[in-house]
Design a protein around this motif. Structure first.
Motif, mmCIF file in Angstrom:
data_model
loop_
_atom_site.group_PDB
_atom_site.id
_atom_site.type_symbol
_atom_site.label_atom_id
_atom_site.label_comp_id
_atom_site.label_asym_id
_atom_site.label_seq_id
_atom_site.Cartn_x
_atom_site.Cartn_y
_atom_site.Cartn_z
ATOM 1 N N ALA A 30 -2.164 -0.116 -8.459
ATOM 2 C CA ALA A 30 -1.092 0.886 -8.413
ATOM 3 C C ALA A 30 -0.927 1.557 -9.770
ATOM 4 C CB ALA A 30 0.220 0.231 -7.982
ATOM 5 N N TYR A 31 -1.000 0.752 -10.845
ATOM 6 C CA TYR A 31 -0.914 1.323 -12.195
ATOM 7 C C TYR A 31 -2.066 2.303 -12.446
ATOM 8 C CZ TYR A 31 -2.063 1.576 -17.157
ATOM 9 O OH TYR A 31 -2.428 2.036 -18.398
ATOM 10 N N VAL A 32 -3.280 1.885 -12.100
ATOM 11 C CA VAL A 32 -4.463 2.732 -12.307
ATOM 12 C C VAL A 32 -4.348 4.006 -11.473
ATOM 13 C CG1 VAL A 32 -6.957 2.880 -11.930
ATOM 14 C CG2 VAL A 32 -5.976 0.816 -12.946
ATOM 15 N N TRP A 33 -3.940 3.856 -10.215
ATOM 16 C CA TRP A 33 -3.794 5.020 -9.348
ATOM 17 C C TRP A 33 -2.778 6.010 -9.939
ATOM 18 C CZ3 TRP A 33 -6.279 7.438 -5.701
ATOM 19 C CH2 TRP A 33 -5.621 8.376 -4.903
ATOM 20 N N GLY A 34 -1.661 5.470 -10.452
ATOM 21 C CA GLY A 34 -0.643 6.317 -11.070
ATOM 22 C C GLY A 34 -1.187 7.095 -12.255
ATOM 23 N N GLU A 35 -1.996 6.440 -13.091
ATOM 24 C CA GLU A 35 -2.569 7.113 -14.266
ATOM 25 C C GLU A 35 -3.581 8.181 -13.843
ATOM 26 O OE1 GLU A 35 -1.597 6.922 -17.264
ATOM 27 O OE2 GLU A 35 -0.243 5.230 -17.058
ATOM 28 N N LEU A 36 -4.317 7.919 -12.760
ATOM 29 C CA LEU A 36 -5.306 8.889 -12.287
ATOM 30 C C LEU A 36 -4.652 10.113 -11.648
ATOM 31 C CD1 LEU A 36 -7.969 6.512 -10.679
ATOM 32 C CD2 LEU A 36 -8.126 7.695 -12.871
ATOM 33 N N SER A 76 6.975 14.815 -11.342
ATOM 34 C CA SER A 76 6.020 13.714 -11.453
ATOM 35 C C SER A 76 5.454 13.752 -12.870
ATOM 36 C CB SER A 76 4.905 13.863 -10.423
ATOM 37 O OG SER A 76 4.289 15.135 -10.553
ATOM 38 N N LYS A 77 4.904 12.634 -13.342
ATOM 39 C CA LYS A 77 4.409 12.566 -14.712
ATOM 40 C C LYS A 77 3.322 13.621 -14.932
ATOM 41 C CE LYS A 77 3.072 9.195 -18.235
ATOM 42 N NZ LYS A 77 1.949 9.832 -18.855
ATOM 43 N N ASN A 78 3.489 14.381 -16.018
ATOM 44 C CA ASN A 78 2.530 15.431 -16.314
ATOM 45 C C ASN A 78 2.426 15.628 -17.817
ATOM 46 O OD1 ASN A 78 4.230 17.973 -17.195
ATOM 47 N ND2 ASN A 78 5.341 16.995 -15.510
ATOM 48 N N SER A 79 1.395 16.355 -18.237
ATOM 49 C CA SER A 79 1.149 16.556 -19.668
ATOM 50 C C SER A 79 1.648 17.912 -20.161
ATOM 51 C CB SER A 79 -0.345 16.406 -19.961
ATOM 52 O OG SER A 79 -0.792 15.118 -19.628
ATOM 53 N N VAL A 80 2.667 18.443 -19.490
ATOM 54 C CA VAL A 80 3.324 19.669 -19.944
ATOM 55 C C VAL A 80 4.728 19.332 -20.426
ATOM 56 C CG1 VAL A 80 4.054 22.008 -19.325
ATOM 57 C CG2 VAL A 80 1.969 21.050 -18.330
ATOM 58 N N THR A 81 5.517 18.697 -19.577
ATOM 59 C CA THR A 81 6.883 18.308 -19.965
ATOM 60 C C THR A 81 6.918 16.919 -20.609
ATOM 61 O OG1 THR A 81 7.359 17.274 -17.823
ATOM 62 C CG2 THR A 81 7.780 19.629 -18.023
ATOM 63 N N ASP A 82 5.855 16.157 -20.414
ATOM 64 C CA ASP A 82 5.847 14.757 -20.855
ATOM 65 C C ASP A 82 4.593 14.488 -21.680
ATOM 66 O OD1 ASP A 82 6.840 12.206 -21.001
ATOM 67 O OD2 ASP A 82 6.018 11.552 -19.092
ATOM 68 N N LEU A 85 4.131 1.258 -2.235
ATOM 69 C CA LEU A 85 3.084 1.170 -1.214
ATOM 70 C C LEU A 85 2.805 2.529 -0.582
ATOM 71 C CD1 LEU A 85 3.968 -2.181 0.616
ATOM 72 C CD2 LEU A 85 1.989 -1.712 -0.844
ATOM 73 N N PHE A 86 3.868 3.354 -0.414
ATOM 74 C CA PHE A 86 3.679 4.654 0.215
ATOM 75 C C PHE A 86 3.144 5.693 -0.770
ATOM 76 C CE2 PHE A 86 6.982 2.583 2.810
ATOM 77 C CZ PHE A 86 6.321 2.598 4.037
ATOM 78 N N GLY A 87 2.967 5.283 -2.018
ATOM 79 C CA GLY A 87 2.376 6.178 -3.007
ATOM 80 C C GLY A 87 0.859 6.179 -2.952
ATOM 81 N N PHE A 88 0.294 5.213 -2.231
ATOM 82 C CA PHE A 88 -1.163 5.152 -2.076
ATOM 83 C C PHE A 88 -1.617 6.117 -0.981
ATOM 84 C CE2 PHE A 88 -0.331 0.909 -3.877
ATOM 85 C CZ PHE A 88 -1.290 0.876 -4.881
ATOM 86 N N PRO A 89 -2.853 6.574 -1.053
ATOM 87 C CA PRO A 89 -3.369 7.432 0.022
ATOM 88 C C PRO A 89 -3.536 6.624 1.308
ATOM 89 C CG PRO A 89 -5.118 6.871 -1.529
ATOM 90 C CD PRO A 89 -3.846 6.359 -2.127
ATOM 91 N N THR A 90 -3.643 7.330 2.439
ATOM 92 C CA THR A 90 -3.699 6.647 3.744
ATOM 93 C C THR A 90 -4.946 5.787 3.892
ATOM 94 O OG1 THR A 90 -4.648 8.688 4.612
ATOM 95 C CG2 THR A 90 -2.308 8.339 4.989
ATOM 96 N N TYR A 91 -6.036 6.170 3.210
ATOM 97 C CA TYR A 91 -7.251 5.362 3.353
ATOM 98 C C TYR A 91 -7.122 3.989 2.689
ATOM 99 C CZ TYR A 91 -8.402 7.356 -1.291
ATOM 100 O OH TYR A 91 -8.376 7.752 -2.601
ATOM 101 N N PHE A 92 -6.029 3.771 1.939
ATOM 102 C CA PHE A 92 -5.779 2.460 1.353
ATOM 103 C C PHE A 92 -5.630 1.400 2.447
ATOM 104 C CE2 PHE A 92 -2.447 -0.660 0.241
ATOM 105 C CZ PHE A 92 -3.113 -1.353 -0.742
ATOM 106 N N ILE A 93 -4.994 1.790 3.559
ATOM 107 C CA ILE A 93 -4.803 0.850 4.682
ATOM 108 C C ILE A 93 -6.161 0.412 5.226
ATOM 109 C CG2 ILE A 93 -3.832 0.593 7.006
ATOM 110 C CD1 ILE A 93 -1.762 2.755 6.174
ATOM 111 N N LEU A 94 -7.077 1.374 5.373
ATOM 112 C CA LEU A 94 -8.425 1.068 5.862
ATOM 113 C C LEU A 94 -9.151 0.137 4.885
ATOM 114 C CD1 LEU A 94 -10.556 1.683 8.041
ATOM 115 C CD2 LEU A 94 -11.316 3.602 6.626
ATOM 116 N N ALA A 95 -8.979 0.388 3.572
ATOM 117 C CA ALA A 95 -9.613 -0.451 2.551
ATOM 118 C C ALA A 95 -9.073 -1.873 2.620
ATOM 119 C CB ALA A 95 -9.372 0.145 1.165
#
Length: 790
Positions: free
Chosen positions: A26-32, A175-181, A358-368
Motif C-alpha cells: 500500500a505504501y509503495v502503491w501510494g508513492e507510485l 491527493s499528494k502531488n509535487s505542485v502544492t506539496d 483497501l479500496f485505494g487499490f486497483p480492482t485487479y488487486f482482488i484477482l492478484a
C-alpha cells in the motif's frame, strides 16, 4: 480443528507475512500514484537545474523567465506553464496568528492541473492581486467552515506590513502531488497570483533570477527532448549573467516520475528497499507454511491408508489435501486483511506517509489476491497430495515413507533460508540504527542540546533588524535563557543561496560557498568552535559592514592552511559587490546539511549588513525545559504581539533532514520483529512435529538411562547447526547490502564485527530457549506413556 496448535501456528505466521506485505504494498502503491491524479499528467513536466558546480544552486529551482519564454517562443511544443516562489508568513484572523507556507505563482495554477474548488470561480479566483485561494484544511482552521469565498485574511510581508486578502476560492482535498506539496514537511496551503509578488517583495521574473520552481505542460505527442534542445537556445539569446549561462543546464523530469527520482532518488531507494524486505518476510511466512504442511503430512499416512482401503480414490485424496491447504491460506488471508485495516493508521503514522486503504487499490488487486491464495495453497499441498496419495495401501497403513529423510533435508534447507533472511534483517536494523544515531549524536560540529528555534515576524529594513536584535537581547535577559541569536539560517540544510567567492586578486581560483546570515552571538549559541579571530564584534558598527566569517573548509579552499593566516585577508563575492570583504573569523567545520554530503565551504555575513533574518535561536539553561518554554511563550506574546510562538527543538530540524532514513529505521524494526516471530513460529512448529514423531524414541532413551539434558541436546543439535550455518551465509550478504547503503553518505559509521555477532547470538539464544522449553516438557513425560504412543 483436529490439530488446533499446528493450524494456529500455520495460519498466524502466514497472516502476519501477508499483512506486512500488504502494508508495504500500500505504501509503495501510494508513492507510485503521486502526481498521477493531475490533469494531463502524462504531459506535465518540472524543469530541473544541473550546475557544473553543484554549490552554485540546487536542482529544484531555475530561471524565472524560462517557462514563459518556452510558451511564447515554442507554442508548438509547450501548451501551458506554471511557476511559483514560496515563502512563509504570518497569517492572522482576529486573535488567531499562525506561520504558514504560501505560494505566489501564475494564474494557470487551477486550470493547468485540474484542481477543483469547493467554493469560488476557477477562472477568476487568481485574477486580482489581493485574492488568495486556500485549502479546505485552512478554511476549517481559520473560519470553522468551508464556504468562505469573500471572507478576508491578513498576511504579513517582508517589511512587516499587514494587508487583507479576499479568499476567492477553497480547494477541494488534494491527493499528494509535487505542485502544492513539493518540499517534504512543508506543503503549501495558500496560493496567490503573481501580481501579489509586489506586496510580498518577491519577483517571479528575470533571467538572473534562478529562484523559482518551474513547470511546463507539453502538447500531446511532443518529445521532451525537443524542449530540452530549445532551452539552451533561449539561454544564449536572453541570459545576461555569464556565470548562469556557462554553468546551468536545464532539463525536464516527468511529474509522474518526479516523486521517485527527486533528492537523489531517495523515495525510489526507499520503495525498492521496503519492497525487498516485504517480499522476504512474505517468502519466510510462505516457507513456514509449506514446511509445516509437509511435516504434518507424513503423520497422516495411516489416515490415507484407511481412506484407500475404504474405497477412496487417489484424485479424491489429492483434492482433499489441496482443498485443506487452500482453505488455510484463505483463512490466513482474511485475517491478514483484518490486520491490515487495524494496523494501517499506525503504520502510516510511523512512516509519516498516507497509506491507501483497501479500496485505494486497483480492482485487479482482488484477482492478484485470489491467485496468491490458489498458488500458495497448491504449493503447500501438492507434495503431500501427490506423495501420500500415491503410496500403496499396505505401506500407508504401516507408516512407511522412504522419502521422509529427503524431505527432512529439504525442510531444513528452507529453515536455513529463513534464518539467513532473519539474520540479514537483524544486521541491517542494527547498522541502520547506528547510522541514524550518528546523525543525531555524532560530531555535528555544534551543540544541539537545550537549543530551540522559532521563526520571527519579518521587517527586512535596518530599523526592522535593529528591532529584532533588541527583542532577542530581551530574551537573553530572562533567567531561563543562556543565550540567543538572530539569523537567516539554522543548521538544517536550507540556506539563503550559494555563490562564488575568490581570494583577491586571484580571480581564477573561484570557490562556490554556502551563504549564511547571522549575528555576533550565533557561534556562541550553537557552540561552534572558532579556529581564529572573532565571530563579528559584539556591538555592530556600520564601518564593519564588510566583515565576514568563513569556515575551515572555505579557508583551505582559498589556500590558507593555518586559519590565523586568513584573518584580515580580503575576498570578493561578485554576486553582491566588487568591493572586498574582510575575514574577521574562521570557525571549525560544522554540519550545516545532511551527512550525505561532505563539509561545504561556508561564508557568514552579519545580519545587520545583509538585513535578512528568519529565525531566533535560543539556548535554554539546563533544568525544567517545559517551564522555561512557558516563560518564553509569555515573554514572546509581550514583545511580539500578533506573532505566533511556534518553537522547535534542533532535533526536530534533524528529524526533517533525515526523514527517509528514520522511516527506513522504523520499517527495519518492524521487519526485524516480524522476521524473528515468523522464524520462531517455524521452529516451534517443526520442533513440535519432531517431538511428536519421536515420542516413542524419547521413551526408549529414557528407559535406557538418557538424561533430560541429553534428550534436549539431541534437538538442539538438529536446529542450532542450521542457525549457525544460516548466520555464516547471511553475514557476507548483509555486509555487501549495508556497505552499498552506507555508500550514499559522506560521513558514515564503520561496520564493526559486533554488528554481526550480536544479531546472530541473539537469534541463536532465542531459538535455543524455545527448543529447550519444548523438549523439556517431552523429556519429562512418563516413559510408559511415551512407549504406548504408537
Amino acid at each position: 480443528m483436529k490439530n488446533k496448535g499446528f493450524s494456529a501456528i500455520n495460519i498466524f505466521g502466514l497472516s502476519v507475512g501477508i499483512a506486512f506485505a500488504m502494508l508495504i504494498g500500500a505504501y509503495v502503491w501510494g508513492e507510485l500514484q503521486v502526481n498521477r491524479q493531475l490533469r494531463n499528467a502524462d504531459n506535465q513536466y518540472i524543469i530541473q537545474s544541473k550546475w557544473k558546480d553543484p554549490n552554485l544552486g540546487g536542482d529544484l529551482t531555475g530561471i524565472a523567465d524560462m517557462p514563459k519564454a518556452l510558451a511564447d517562443n515554442y507554442p508548438g511544443l509547450v501548451a501551458n506553464y506554471y511557476h511559483w516562489d514560496g515563502i512563509s508568513t504570518t497569517v492572522s484572523k482576529g486573535q488567531m496568528h499562525y506561520r504558514e507556507s504560501v505560494q505566489i505563482g501564475d494564474s494557470t495554477f487551477l486550470k493547468m492541473y485540474g484542481f477543483k474548488l469547493l467554493s469560488g470561480n476557477t477562472w477568476s479566483a487568481l485574477a486580482d492581486p489581493f485574492n488568495v485561494v486556500i485549502t479546505q484544511k485552512m478554511a476549517l482552521k481559520y473560519f470553522g467552515k468551508m464556504d468562505v469565498a469573500g471572507q478576508t485574511l491578513s498576511f504579513e510581508n517582508l517589511h512587516g506590513d499587514h494587508h487583507y486578502f479576499i479568499v476567492s476560492g477553497v480547494l477541494a482535498p488534494l491527493s499528494k502531488n509535487s505542485v502544492t506539496d513539493l518540499i517534504a514537511n512543508s506543503s503549501s496551503d495558500f496560493f496567490f497570483p503573481a501580481a501579489a509578488g509586489k506586496y510580498f517583495n518577491r519577483s517571479l521574473t528575470g533571467w538572473v533570477n534562478a529562484g523559482t520552481v518551474n513547470y511546463v505542460e507539453l502538447r500531446e505527442g511532443i518529445n521532451p527532448k525537443a524542449v530540452e534542445k530549445a532551452m539552451p537556445m533561449l539561454m544564449q539569446k536572453f541570459e545576461t549573467d555569464h556565470v548562469i549561462r556557462t554553468n546551468l543546464t536545464c532539463y525536464l523530469v516527468k511529474l509522474t516520475d518526479y516523486n521517485l527520482v527527486a533528492n537523489g532518488g531517495l523515495v525510489k531507494k526507499m520503495v525498492f528497499t521496503l519492497s525487498g524486505i516485504a517480499l522476504f518476510i512474505l517468502l519466510m511466512a510462505v516457507i513456514n507454511f509449506v514446511n509445516i504442511c509437509i511435516g504434518r503430512a507424513s503423520s497422516r499416512m495411516k489416515e490415507m491408508g484407511v481412506r484407500k482401503v475404504m474405497g477412496g480414490l487417489r484424485r479424491q485424496l489429492i483434492g482433499q489435501f489441496l482443498t485443506e491447504s487452500v482453505l488455510m491460506v484463505t483463512i490466513a488471508t482474511l485475517i491478514a486483511l483484518g490486520v491490515f485495516l487495524l494496523a494501517r493508521p499506525y503504520f502510516a503514522d510511523m512512516l509519516g506517509k498516507d497509506i491507501p486503504g483497501l479500496f485505494g487499490f486497483p480492482t485487479y488487486f482482488i484477482l492478484a489476491l485470489l491467485l496468491f491464495i490458489l498458488l500458495i495453497g497448491l504449493l503447500a499441498g501438492i507434495y503431500p497430495a501427490l506423495v501420500l496419495s500415491g503410496l500403496k495401501s499396505v505401506d500407508s497403513l504401516k507408516g512407511k515413507l522412504t522419502s521422509v529423510k529427503e524431505s527432512v533435508v529439504f525442510r531444513k534447507t528452507l529453515v536455513a533460508f529463513q534464518f539467513s533472511t532473519a539474520v540479514v534483517v537483524l544486521i541491517g536494523a542494527v547498522i541502520i540504527s547506528r547510522q541514524v544515531d550518528m546523525f543525531f549524536n555524532g560530531n555535528l560540529g555544534y551543540n544541539k542540546n537545550y537549543l530551540i528555534y522559532a521563526q520571527l515576524p519579518r521587517d527586512w529594513s535596518q530599523k526592522g533588524v535593529n528591532k529584532m536584535e533588541s527583542t532577542v537581547e530581551q530574551f537573553m535577559q530572562m533567567p531561563q535563557v543562556s543565550n540567543a541569536s538572530l539569523s537567516y539560517e539554522i543548521p538544517d540544510g536550507h540556506n539563503g543561496g550559494n555563490y562564488l567567492t575568490y581570494r583577491e586578486p586571484n580571480k581564477a581560483n573561484m570557490v562556490s560557498v554556502t551563504g549564511m546570515v547571522a549575528d555576533a552571538r550565533y557561534a556562541a549559541v550553537y557552540n561552534i568552535p572558532l579556529r581564529a579571530g572573532t565571530f563579528f564584534k559584539p556591538v555592530y558598527n556600520p564601518a564593519d559592514s564588510m566583515q565576514i566569517v568563513i569556515n575551515q573548509t572555505e579557508a583551505n579552499a582559498l589556500g590558507w592552511r593555518d586559519p590565523a593566516e586568513a584573518i584580515g585577508q580580503k575576498i570578493i563575492i561578485p554576486a553582491y559587490t566588487i568591493a572586498p570583504y574582510t575575514i574577521c573569523g574562521v570557525t571549525a567545520d560544522f554540519r550545516f546539511g545532511s551527512m550525505r554530503n561532505k563539509d561545504e565551504p561556508i561564508v557568514v555575513m552579519n545580519v545587520h549588513s545583509a538585513r535578512l533574518y528568519r529565525f531566533c535561536s535560543i539556548k535554554l539553561k539546563p533544568g525544567n525545559v517545559q517551564s522555561s518554554i512557558e516563560a518564553l511563550s509569555k515573554k514572546w506574546a509581550t514583545l511580539l504581539p500578533g506573532a505566533p510562538f511556534e518553537y522547535h527543538f534542533m532535533d526536530d530540524a534533524l528529524t526533517k533532514l533525515y526523514a527517509n532514513e528514520i522511516q527506513l529505521q522504523k520499517a527495519a524494526y518492524i521487519a526485524t520483529v516480524l522476521a524473528v516471530i515468523i522464524v520462531l513460529l517455524g521452529v516451534l512448529g517443526l520442533i513440535s512435529l519432531s517431538i511428536q514423531k519421536r515420542t516413542k524414541e524419547i521413551g526408549i532413551r529414557k528407559v535406557l538411562g538418557a538424561s533430560v539434558a541429553g534428550i534436549t541436546s539431541l534437538f538442539l543439535k538438529d536446529f542450532l547447526g542450521v542457525v549457525v550455518f544460516a548466520g555464516v551465509i547471511a553475514c557476507p550478504a548483509a555486509y555487501l547490502m549495508m556497505q552499498k547503503w552506507l555508500g550514499d553518505y559522506a560521513y558514515r559509521i564503520d561496520i564493526s564485527v559486533s554488528s554481526f555477532i550480536i544479531p546472530i547470538v541473539l537469534l541463536t539464544f532465542i531459538t535455543a530457549v524455545l527448543i529447550v522449553l519444548q523438549t523439556i516438557r517431552a523429556a519429562f513425560l512418563n516413559p510408559v506413556k511415551s512407549l504406548k504412543s504408537e
